[in-house]
Design a protein around this motif. Sequence first.
Motif, PDB file in Angstrom:
ATOM      1  N   ILE A 168      60.221  14.133  29.834  1.00 11.31           N
ATOM      2  CA  ILE A 168      61.180  15.200  30.104  1.00 11.31           C
ATOM      3  C   ILE A 168      60.834  16.371  29.198  1.00 11.31           C
ATOM      4  N   ALA A 169      60.603  17.513  29.804  1.00  9.75           N
ATOM      5  CA  ALA A 169      60.426  18.752  29.054  1.00  9.75           C
ATOM      6  C   ALA A 169      61.791  19.430  29.042  1.00  9.75           C
ATOM      7  N   GLU A 170      62.359  19.582  27.872  1.00  8.60           N
ATOM      8  CA  GLU A 170      63.729  20.067  27.762  1.00  8.60           C
ATOM      9  C   GLU A 170      63.808  21.590  27.725  1.00  8.60           C
ATOM     10  N   LYS A 171      64.768  22.095  28.479  1.00  6.04           N
ATOM     11  CA  LYS A 171      65.127  23.519  28.456  1.00  6.04           C
ATOM     12  C   LYS A 171      63.915  24.429  28.661  1.00  6.04           C
ATOM     13  N   VAL A 172      63.100  24.136  29.658  1.00  2.13           N
ATOM     14  CA  VAL A 172      61.891  24.932  29.906  1.00  2.13           C
ATOM     15  C   VAL A 172      62.041  25.914  31.061  1.00  2.13           C
ATOM     16  N   GLY A 173      63.151  25.852  31.775  1.00  5.13           N
ATOM     17  CA  GLY A 173      63.415  26.793  32.859  1.00  5.13           C
ATOM     18  C   GLY A 173      64.808  27.364  32.721  1.00  5.13           C
ATOM     19  N   PHE A 174      65.008  28.560  33.265  1.00  6.42           N
ATOM     20  CA  PHE A 174      66.317  29.193  33.225  1.00  6.42           C
ATOM     21  C   PHE A 174      66.634  29.718  34.617  1.00  6.42           C
ATOM     22  N   LYS A 175      67.692  29.173  35.225  1.00  7.85           N
ATOM     23  CA  LYS A 175      68.075  29.563  36.582  1.00  7.85           C
ATOM     24  C   LYS A 175      69.571  29.348  36.731  1.00  7.85           C
ATOM     25  N   HIS A 176      70.200  30.164  37.534  1.00  7.56           N
ATOM     26  CA  HIS A 176      71.642  30.075  37.789  1.00  7.56           C
ATOM     27  C   HIS A 176      72.448  30.110  36.483  1.00  7.56           C
ATOM     28  N   GLY A 177      71.950  30.885  35.519  1.00 11.29           N
ATOM     29  CA  GLY A 177      72.687  31.087  34.280  1.00 11.29           C
ATOM     30  C   GLY A 177      72.646  29.942  33.289  1.00 11.29           C
ATOM     31  N   ARG A 178      71.703  29.012  33.466  1.00 11.90           N
ATOM     32  CA  ARG A 178      71.631  27.910  32.498  1.00 11.90           C
ATOM     33  C   ARG A 178      70.188  27.442  32.324  1.00 11.90           C
ATOM     34  N   TRP A 179      69.965  26.800  31.183  1.00 10.69           N
ATOM     35  CA  TRP A 179      68.666  26.225  30.875  1.00 10.69           C
ATOM     36  C   TRP A 179      68.506  24.906  31.621  1.00 10.69           C
ATOM     37  N   LEU A 180      67.290  24.642  32.095  1.00 12.14           N
ATOM     38  CA  LEU A 180      67.015  23.453  32.886  1.00 12.14           C
ATOM     39  C   LEU A 180      65.930  22.595  32.246  1.00 12.14           C
ATOM     40  N   ASP A 181      66.111  21.291  32.339  1.00  8.57           N
ATOM     41  CA  ASP A 181      65.079  20.341  31.936  1.00  8.57           C
ATOM     42  C   ASP A 181      64.170  20.078  33.134  1.00  8.57           C
ATOM     43  N   GLN A 182      62.967  19.648  32.856  1.00  6.67           N
ATOM     44  CA  GLN A 182      62.020  19.251  33.900  1.00  6.67           C
ATOM     45  C   GLN A 182      61.614  17.804  33.650  1.00  6.67           C
ATOM     46  N   MET A 183      61.772  16.972  34.662  1.00  5.78           N
ATOM     47  CA  MET A 183      61.466  15.554  34.552  1.00  5.78           C
ATOM     48  C   MET A 183      60.170  15.251  35.297  1.00  5.78           C
ATOM     49  N   LEU A 184      59.313  14.444  34.671  1.00 11.31           N
ATOM     50  CA  LEU A 184      58.087  13.984  35.312  1.00 11.31           C
ATOM     51  C   LEU A 184      58.204  12.487  35.584  1.00 11.31           C
ATOM     52  N   MET A 185      57.884  12.107  36.829  1.00 10.17           N
ATOM     53  CA  MET A 185      57.876  10.698  37.214  1.00 10.17           C
ATOM     54  C   MET A 185      56.537  10.414  37.885  1.00 10.17           C
ATOM     55  N   GLN A 186      56.085   9.160  37.823  1.00 12.39           N
ATOM     56  CA  GLN A 186      54.759   8.815  38.321  1.00 12.39           C
ATOM     57  C   GLN A 186      54.785   7.474  39.048  1.00 12.39           C
ATOM     58  N   LYS A 187      53.958   7.375  40.078  1.00  9.61           N
ATOM     59  CA  LYS A 187      53.784   6.119  40.807  1.00  9.61           C
ATOM     60  C   LYS A 187      52.318   5.963  41.175  1.00  9.61           C
ATOM     61  N   GLU A 188      51.798   4.748  40.964  1.00 16.14           N
ATOM     62  CA  GLU A 188      50.439   4.445  41.408  1.00 16.14           C
ATOM     63  C   GLU A 188      50.437   4.278  42.911  1.00 16.14           C
ATOM     64  N   LEU A 189      49.353   4.731  43.528  1.00 17.28           N
ATOM     65  CA  LEU A 189      49.154   4.560  44.959  1.00 17.28           C
ATOM     66  C   LEU A 189      47.926   3.689  45.173  1.00 17.28           C
ATOM     67  N   GLY A 190      47.965   2.853  46.180  1.00 15.40           N
ATOM     68  CA  GLY A 190      46.791   2.041  46.521  1.00 15.40           C
ATOM     69  C   GLY A 190      46.276   1.233  45.343  1.00 15.40           C
ATOM     70  N   GLU A 191      45.006   1.405  45.032  1.00 17.64           N
ATOM     71  CA  GLU A 191      44.371   0.663  43.937  1.00 17.64           C
ATOM     72  C   GLU A 191      44.714   1.226  42.559  1.00 17.64           C
ATOM     73  N   GLY A 192      45.459   2.313  42.527  1.00 12.24           N
ATOM     74  CA  GLY A 192      45.840   2.895  41.240  1.00 12.24           C
ATOM     75  C   GLY A 192      44.629   3.155  40.373  1.00 12.24           C
ATOM     76  N   ASP A 193      44.715   2.706  39.128  1.00  8.96           N
ATOM     77  CA  ASP A 193      43.607   2.945  38.182  1.00  8.96           C
ATOM     78  C   ASP A 193      42.692   1.733  38.036  1.00  8.96           C
ATOM     79  N   SER A 194      42.769   0.798  38.990  1.00 12.23           N
ATOM     80  CA  SER A 194      41.952  -0.417  38.863  1.00 12.23           C
ATOM     81  C   SER A 194      40.478  -0.201  39.219  1.00 12.23           C
ATOM     82  N   THR A 195      40.188   0.865  39.944  1.00 11.04           N
ATOM     83  CA  THR A 195      38.796   1.213  40.297  1.00 11.04           C
ATOM     84  C   THR A 195      38.641   2.725  40.255  1.00 11.04           C
ATOM     85  N   PRO A 196      37.416   3.220  40.167  1.00 11.60           N
ATOM     86  CA  PRO A 196      37.209   4.670  40.218  1.00 11.60           C
ATOM     87  C   PRO A 196      37.634   5.221  41.582  1.00 11.60           C
ATOM     88  N   PRO A 197      38.062   6.479  41.621  1.00  9.40           N
ATOM     89  CA  PRO A 197      38.452   7.065  42.906  1.00  9.40           C
ATOM     90  C   PRO A 197      37.244   7.276  43.808  1.00  9.40           C
TER      91      PRO A 197
END
Length: 178
Positions: free
Chosen positions: A147-176
Amino acid sequence: MTTPSIRPATTADIPAIAAIYAHAVLNGTASWELDPPGETEMLRRFDAILAGGYPYLIAERNRTVLGYAYAGAYRPRPAYRATVENSIYLAPAAQGLGIGRLLLEALMAECTKRGFRQMIAVIGDGTGASVGSRRLHEKAGFRLIGIAEKVGFKHGRWLDQMLMQKELGEGDSTPPAI
């Protein structure tokens, strides 16, 4: 109520896409743009997504676009080539009906088919007004990576930005392969 169909977006969908996005820009915190882009700019962005080899999907029922989802480059450097960032936007009347889940599932499947290995969700205000987006991604198996805290400002307030991640397919088990 019938389940909406999910299909690849076309240029004919741009007016509906632009209208859905304009509502999100003006009324929400999913997008941090302050002024909604017009149809010409939305068409330019659409073309760039497709030219990059990424999927762009529509949810519709009775020929009415209910929402859209697409994946794009997470970052421009070549080492990030197997990682995508997702975006999902729904018409106001389509929110809370499971359509976001249908779009996200179809988007993950299409990205996996195309050889992408990681999907990142960048959720604007994921700790506040966009809690629905956070929950959608959690239910789909995404995990919080920061979570990057208070990195955006919109509608009169500071906003946090959340990062979420999911592996797809083989993920990191083999080179792409891409």
